[in-house]
Design a protein around this motif. Structure first.
Motif, short mmCIF file in Angstrom:
data_model
loop_
_atom_site.label_atom_id
_atom_site.label_comp_id
_atom_site.label_asym_id
_atom_site.label_seq_id
_atom_site.Cartn_x
_atom_site.Cartn_y
_atom_site.Cartn_z
N PRO A 84 13.48 8.17 -2.04
CA PRO A 84 14.71 7.56 -1.51
C PRO A 84 15.48 6.82 -2.61
N ASP A 85 16.80 6.92 -2.56
CA ASP A 85 17.70 6.24 -3.51
C ASP A 85 17.39 6.64 -4.96
N ARG A 86 17.02 7.90 -5.12
CA ARG A 86 16.65 8.44 -6.43
C ARG A 86 17.80 8.34 -7.45
N ALA A 87 19.03 8.57 -6.98
CA ALA A 87 20.19 8.55 -7.88
C ALA A 87 20.37 7.17 -8.52
N MET B 150 10.13 0.78 -1.97
CA MET B 150 9.46 -0.27 -1.19
C MET B 150 10.09 -1.64 -1.38
N LEU B 151 10.87 -1.79 -2.43
CA LEU B 151 11.49 -3.08 -2.72
C LEU B 151 12.90 -3.13 -2.16
N THR C 271 17.91 -5.77 -4.00
CA THR C 271 18.08 -6.86 -4.96
C THR C 271 16.86 -7.04 -5.86
N GLU C 272 15.72 -6.44 -5.47
CA GLU C 272 14.49 -6.59 -6.25
C GLU C 272 14.12 -5.35 -7.04
N GLN C 273 14.76 -4.23 -6.78
CA GLN C 273 14.33 -2.96 -7.35
C GLN C 273 14.39 -2.90 -8.87
N MET D 104 0.84 -1.18 0.00
CA MET D 104 0.00 0.00 0.00
C MET D 104 0.88 1.23 0.00
N HIS D 105 0.52 2.18 -0.83
CA HIS D 105 1.29 3.42 -0.91
C HIS D 105 0.32 4.59 -0.93
#
Length: 198
Positions: A70-73, A35-36, A39-41, A1-2
């Motif tokens: 988050p982790d946009r780069a 959310m992942l 290793t799944e992103q 859920m987001h």
């Protein structure tokens, strides 16, 4: 859920599929990124681009609207690699660790070629040298049917003067420097004669 602030459940923020409003695939993929697990992103984004459900450009546009992601780069880097033609984690690895840098040509990625009515895509093509580098994933190793398909394809490319060089997943991951040296040596032997003398 987001949860998303400011979402209007109507176009252009959503599309209607089979009577149900759903968020656009690009927005869904960008929103799911943090959310992942690391290793799944990458997998959902790579699969969506390969299935032509979206493009790196459309995903980059959705990313521009998520300035605090988050982790946009890391996502931006992935989209750059996909835009450059990488189509698998192995191709991204090869791009970042083996097939770029001093001495390497600007390989063309995912080049479509038609020979005798058969259409195929080449992983990495050095056009001047007419060398196609194919990166064989771990899942294809040991599959006799896939091996036969690859051999027939390589023979077909040879009929138009294209040399196919295959590197297995294991070698790319564990021997990147050796693979790089071998690639440079092969490319040097395929350069036009005048260029070698000069």
């Amino acid at each position: 859920m987001h949860r998303r602030r400011g979402l209007t459940v109507e176009p252009p923020q959503v599309v209607v599929r089979q009577g149900q409003p759903v968020t656009r695939v690009e927005q869904t993929l960008v929103d799911s990124w943090p959310m992942l697990s690391p290793t799944e992103q990458r997998a959902p984004i790579i699969e969506a681009v390969n299935a032509r459900l979206t493009t790196p450009e459309r995903l980059a546009s959705a990313l521009r609207g998520a300035s605090k992601l988050p982790d946009r780069a890391a996502l931006r880097t992935l989209l750059t690699r996909l835009d450059e033609g990488c189509r698998s984690p192995l191709e991204i690895w090869g791009h970042e660790h083996v097939f770029t840098g001093p001495g390497m040509p600007a390989f063309q990625r995912q080049v479509r070629i038609i020979i005798g009515g058969r259409s195929m895509y080449l992983d990495l093509l050095a056009e001047r040298e007419q060398v196609n580098i194919e990166l064989d994933g771990a899942t294809t190793h040991g599959d006799p049917r896939q091996r036969e398909i690859d051999l027939r394809r390589d023979a077909l490319l040879a009929t138009v003067g294209i040399l196919v060089v295959r590197f297995a997943h294991r070698r790319l991951m564990h021997e990147p420097d050796t693979v790089r040296r071998e690639t440079l040596t092969i490319l040097a032997t395929r350069q036009p004669t005048a260029a070698r003398r000069g």
